[in-house]
Design a protein around this motif. Structure first.
Motif, PDB file in Angstrom:
ATOM      1  N   ARG A  22     -50.877  91.139  16.611  1.00 45.04           N
ATOM      2  CA  ARG A  22     -50.350  90.179  17.579  1.00 45.04           C
ATOM      3  C   ARG A  22     -48.895  89.878  17.258  1.00 45.04           C
ATOM      4  NH1 ARG A  22     -50.222  84.627  17.506  1.00 45.04           N
ATOM      5  NH2 ARG A  22     -51.394  84.635  15.559  1.00 45.04           N
ATOM      6  N   SER A  23     -48.050  90.026  18.261  1.00 44.76           N
ATOM      7  CA  SER A  23     -46.626  89.775  18.059  1.00 44.76           C
ATOM      8  C   SER A  23     -46.331  88.293  18.214  1.00 44.76           C
ATOM      9  CB  SER A  23     -45.785  90.566  19.079  1.00 44.76           C
ATOM     10  OG  SER A  23     -46.120  90.172  20.392  1.00 44.76           O
ATOM     11  N   GLU A  24     -45.489  87.764  17.353  1.00 45.73           N
ATOM     12  CA  GLU A  24     -45.086  86.367  17.392  1.00 45.73           C
ATOM     13  C   GLU A  24     -43.632  86.277  17.823  1.00 45.73           C
ATOM     14  OE1 GLU A  24     -46.740  83.694  16.949  1.00 45.73           O
ATOM     15  OE2 GLU A  24     -48.616  84.348  16.063  1.00 45.73           O
ATOM     16  N   PRO A  25     -43.289  85.286  18.641  1.00 46.65           N
ATOM     17  CA  PRO A  25     -41.882  85.120  19.004  1.00 46.65           C
ATOM     18  C   PRO A  25     -41.052  84.767  17.789  1.00 46.65           C
ATOM     19  CG  PRO A  25     -43.192  83.231  19.739  1.00 46.65           C
ATOM     20  CD  PRO A  25     -44.161  84.271  19.239  1.00 46.65           C
ATOM     21  N   VAL A  26     -39.817  85.236  17.793  1.00 51.15           N
ATOM     22  CA  VAL A  26     -38.937  84.966  16.662  1.00 51.15           C
ATOM     23  C   VAL A  26     -38.667  83.479  16.537  1.00 51.15           C
ATOM     24  CG1 VAL A  26     -36.674  85.423  15.674  1.00 51.15           C
ATOM     25  CG2 VAL A  26     -37.908  87.257  16.866  1.00 51.15           C
ATOM     26  N   PHE A  27     -38.375  82.822  17.659  1.00 50.51           N
ATOM     27  CA  PHE A  27     -38.106  81.394  17.655  1.00 50.51           C
ATOM     28  C   PHE A  27     -39.215  80.707  18.446  1.00 50.51           C
ATOM     29  CE2 PHE A  27     -33.893  83.363  17.207  1.00 50.51           C
ATOM     30  CZ  PHE A  27     -33.506  82.784  16.022  1.00 50.51           C
ATOM     31  N   ASN A  28     -40.237  80.255  17.755  1.00 48.40           N
ATOM     32  CA  ASN A  28     -41.374  79.605  18.398  1.00 48.40           C
ATOM     33  C   ASN A  28     -41.111  78.103  18.452  1.00 48.40           C
ATOM     34  OD1 ASN A  28     -43.854  79.113  19.515  1.00 48.40           O
ATOM     35  ND2 ASN A  28     -44.977  79.280  17.595  1.00 48.40           N
ATOM     36  N   LEU A  29     -40.242  77.700  19.378  1.00 49.62           N
ATOM     37  CA  LEU A  29     -39.828  76.315  19.478  1.00 49.62           C
ATOM     38  C   LEU A  29     -40.211  75.740  20.841  1.00 49.62           C
ATOM     39  CD1 LEU A  29     -36.220  76.598  17.990  1.00 49.62           C
ATOM     40  CD2 LEU A  29     -38.198  75.553  16.887  1.00 49.62           C
ATOM     41  N   PRO A  30     -40.596  74.459  20.887  1.00 53.54           N
ATOM     42  CA  PRO A  30     -40.887  73.821  22.173  1.00 53.54           C
ATOM     43  C   PRO A  30     -39.653  73.830  23.078  1.00 53.54           C
ATOM     44  CG  PRO A  30     -41.684  72.488  20.346  1.00 53.54           C
ATOM     45  CD  PRO A  30     -40.824  73.559  19.754  1.00 53.54           C
ATOM     46  N   GLY A  31     -39.896  73.933  24.365  1.00 56.02           N
ATOM     47  CA  GLY A  31     -38.790  73.957  25.319  1.00 56.02           C
ATOM     48  C   GLY A  31     -37.933  72.707  25.280  1.00 56.02           C
ATOM     49  N   SER A  32     -38.545  71.550  25.007  1.00 50.49           N
ATOM     50  CA  SER A  32     -37.776  70.305  24.964  1.00 50.49           C
ATOM     51  C   SER A  32     -36.773  70.312  23.821  1.00 50.49           C
ATOM     52  CB  SER A  32     -38.723  69.109  24.815  1.00 50.49           C
ATOM     53  OG  SER A  32     -39.597  69.289  23.718  1.00 50.49           O
ATOM     54  N   VAL A  33     -37.138  70.905  22.688  1.00 56.96           N
ATOM     55  CA  VAL A  33     -36.217  70.985  21.550  1.00 56.96           C
ATOM     56  C   VAL A  33     -35.065  71.932  21.880  1.00 56.96           C
ATOM     57  CG1 VAL A  33     -35.988  71.645  19.130  1.00 56.96           C
ATOM     58  CG2 VAL A  33     -38.021  70.428  19.902  1.00 56.96           C
ATOM     59  N   ILE A  34     -35.393  73.070  22.480  1.00 56.80           N
ATOM     60  CA  ILE A  34     -34.350  74.026  22.864  1.00 56.80           C
ATOM     61  C   ILE A  34     -33.402  73.395  23.874  1.00 56.80           C
ATOM     62  CG2 ILE A  34     -33.922  76.244  23.972  1.00 56.80           C
ATOM     63  CD1 ILE A  34     -36.589  77.205  22.869  1.00 56.80           C
ATOM     64  N   ALA A  35     -33.958  72.675  24.846  1.00 54.80           N
ATOM     65  CA  ALA A  35     -33.130  72.042  25.867  1.00 54.80           C
ATOM     66  C   ALA A  35     -32.187  71.007  25.260  1.00 54.80           C
ATOM     67  CB  ALA A  35     -34.012  71.396  26.935  1.00 54.80           C
ATOM     68  N   LEU A  36     -32.714  70.181  24.348  1.00 52.25           N
ATOM     69  CA  LEU A  36     -31.876  69.165  23.713  1.00 52.25           C
ATOM     70  C   LEU A  36     -30.777  69.802  22.884  1.00 52.25           C
ATOM     71  CD1 LEU A  36     -31.206  66.257  23.019  1.00 52.25           C
ATOM     72  CD2 LEU A  36     -32.971  66.333  21.231  1.00 52.25           C
ATOM     73  N   LEU A 103     -22.445  69.097  14.147  1.00 57.10           N
ATOM     74  CA  LEU A 103     -23.477  69.453  15.111  1.00 57.10           C
ATOM     75  C   LEU A 103     -24.491  70.430  14.508  1.00 57.10           C
ATOM     76  CD1 LEU A 103     -24.743  69.588  17.923  1.00 57.10           C
ATOM     77  CD2 LEU A 103     -23.034  71.308  18.531  1.00 57.10           C
ATOM     78  N   ILE A 104     -24.018  71.430  13.793  1.00 55.52           N
ATOM     79  CA  ILE A 104     -24.920  72.433  13.211  1.00 55.52           C
ATOM     80  C   ILE A 104     -25.860  71.791  12.191  1.00 55.52           C
ATOM     81  CG2 ILE A 104     -24.984  74.479  11.733  1.00 55.52           C
ATOM     82  CD1 ILE A 104     -22.419  75.403  13.155  1.00 55.52           C
ATOM     83  N   MET A 105     -25.344  70.867  11.388  1.00 56.01           N
ATOM     84  CA  MET A 105     -26.199  70.185  10.409  1.00 56.01           C
ATOM     85  C   MET A 105     -27.290  69.380  11.112  1.00 56.01           C
ATOM     86  SD  MET A 105     -23.427  68.862   7.569  1.00 56.01           S
ATOM     87  CE  MET A 105     -24.703  67.933   6.715  1.00 56.01           C
ATOM     88  N   ASN A 106     -26.903  68.610  12.132  1.00 54.75           N
ATOM     89  CA  ASN A 106     -27.906  67.841  12.860  1.00 54.75           C
ATOM     90  C   ASN A 106     -28.856  68.758  13.615  1.00 54.75           C
ATOM     91  OD1 ASN A 106     -27.192  65.273  12.083  1.00 54.75           O
ATOM     92  ND2 ASN A 106     -25.825  64.912  13.801  1.00 54.75           N
ATOM     93  N   GLY A 107     -28.320  69.872  14.129  1.00 46.79           N
ATOM     94  CA  GLY A 107     -29.173  70.810  14.844  1.00 46.79           C
ATOM     95  C   GLY A 107     -30.232  71.424  13.959  1.00 46.79           C
ATOM     96  N   ALA A 108     -29.885  71.728  12.717  1.00 49.62           N
ATOM     97  CA  ALA A 108     -30.860  72.312  11.793  1.00 49.62           C
ATOM     98  C   ALA A 108     -32.009  71.342  11.523  1.00 49.62           C
ATOM     99  CB  ALA A 108     -30.167  72.695  10.488  1.00 49.62           C
ATOM    100  N   PHE A 109     -31.674  70.073  11.304  1.00 51.33           N
ATOM    101  CA  PHE A 109     -32.725  69.081  11.065  1.00 51.33           C
ATOM    102  C   PHE A 109     -33.502  68.790  12.346  1.00 51.33           C
ATOM    103  CE2 PHE A 109     -30.028  68.129   7.353  1.00 51.33           C
ATOM    104  CZ  PHE A 109     -30.998  68.141   6.367  1.00 51.33           C
ATOM    105  N   LEU A 110     -32.841  68.909  13.495  1.00 53.51           N
ATOM    106  CA  LEU A 110     -33.539  68.727  14.766  1.00 53.51           C
ATOM    107  C   LEU A 110     -34.622  69.787  14.931  1.00 53.51           C
ATOM    108  CD1 LEU A 110     -33.914  67.610  17.647  1.00 53.51           C
ATOM    109  CD2 LEU A 110     -32.051  69.113  18.377  1.00 53.51           C
ATOM    110  N   LEU A 111     -34.299  71.030  14.620  1.00 53.49           N
ATOM    111  CA  LEU A 111     -35.290  72.100  14.728  1.00 53.49           C
ATOM    112  C   LEU A 111     -36.435  71.889  13.743  1.00 53.49           C
ATOM    113  CD1 LEU A 111     -33.006  75.260  15.110  1.00 53.49           C
ATOM    114  CD2 LEU A 111     -33.919  73.749  16.883  1.00 53.49           C
ATOM    115  N   ALA A 112     -36.110  71.424  12.538  1.00 55.42           N
ATOM    116  CA  ALA A 112     -37.130  71.274  11.498  1.00 55.42           C
ATOM    117  C   ALA A 112     -38.097  70.135  11.793  1.00 55.42           C
ATOM    118  CB  ALA A 112     -36.455  71.066  10.142  1.00 55.42           C
TER     119      ALA A 112
END
Length: 278
Positions: A22-36, A103-112
């Motif tokens: 089974r293939s897994e997406p590389v970035f398995n993130l909710p759409g709301s997180v990606i949108a933000l 922004l990148i620092m906050n973005g990393a913690f946002l994804l986590a």
């Protein structure tokens, strides 16, 4: 004799070898997180194209500035936006950042930390927590720095809110951090719906206490100048806002959690059964 590791969970039924992996997406993130994250990046990109004058105007309208709440007579020149700006800047400041590194620092913690909260809450509640934690962070900063003219920007308080909310369920035994991750997507999806433990249980969890202690000490240290020793430069960190956002996410979790709490066990003692003599 089997060579299988007895410490690993064993599937209930053998998996046919003919099934393709089974293939897994590389970035398995909710759409709301990606949108933000996309909105935050878009705002920063637009600001990088503005003239210095327009960027100052943007900060004056949308950054959180404690001096804005002082009477006009005291500051001489009122801030633009009037009362409406006094309301919306409790949230809009979170969409602005000092630079791309910020922004990148906050973005990393946002994804986590935002991703697990978004998976459990859903998009709407996720964005509600973003706004509430941002406002709580701004309020905490206002209390400690009332009248200060330094603009506050960044999504750090909102990210701290996601962190606080995630701590309420991330260590639950049957949750997504537990054995469920070994048994496929269906088991993981069910794990996100496991009821969170009561607040008193979480407050007694040594893992939660340890995590918060390290995070708190780091924020206070950076806020008092240790950031320069860590290569962060001479930056001003609104650490009080981080604590305000964390408190909102941690203690407000139960108001937004869509998963109903676990009902009391049938064999649990009833209040008054073991009461002493009066």
């Amino acid at each position: 004799m089997s060579d299988a590791d007895p410490t690993l969970p064993v599937a209930a039924e053998p998996v046919p070898e003919a099934l393709p992996p089974r293939s897994e997406p590389v970035f398995n993130l909710p759409g709301s997180v990606i949108a933000l994250a996309a909105v935050l990046a878009a705002v920063q990109a637009v600001r990088s194209l503005l003239t210095p004058e327009l960027d100052i105007w943007t900060l004056a309208y949308f950054a959180f500035i404690p001096e804005r709440f002082i009477a006009m007579e005291a500051i001489g020149q009122p801030y633009p936006g009037g009362f409406a700006a006094e309301v919306w800047t409790f949230v809009t400041y979170a969409f602005l950042h000092g630079d791309w590194t910020h922004l990148i620092m906050n973005g990393a913690f946002l994804l986590a930390f935002g991703a697990p909260v978004a998976r459990r809450f859903g998009g709407l509640r996720f964005f509600v927590l973003f706004a509430v934690a941002s406002a709580a962070g701004a309020l905490a900063h206002l209390v400690m720095h009332f009248g200060d003219d330094t603009p506050v920007v960044g999504a750090s308080a909102a990210v701290a809110g996601f962190m606080g909310a995630a701590l309420r369920f991330m260590f639950v035994a049957r949750g997504p951090m537990g054995p469920a991750r070994w048994f496929g997507p269906e088991a993981v999806d069910a794990a996100w719906r496991v009821p969170a433990p009561p607040l008193v249980t979480v407050l007694a969890d040594r893992r939660v206490i340890g995590f918060f202690a390290v995070w708190a000490l780091f924020n206070v240290a950076v806020g008092f100048g240790a950031g320069a020793l860590l290569g962060m430069g001479d930056v001003s960190v609104a650490w009080e806002a981080h604590f305000g956002g964390f408190v909102a996410g941690f203690f407000g979790f139960g108001l937004l959690d869509p998963v109903a709490p676990e009902p009391p066990r049938a064999d649990a003692p009833v209040a008054g059964d073991d009461a002493g003599p009066t």
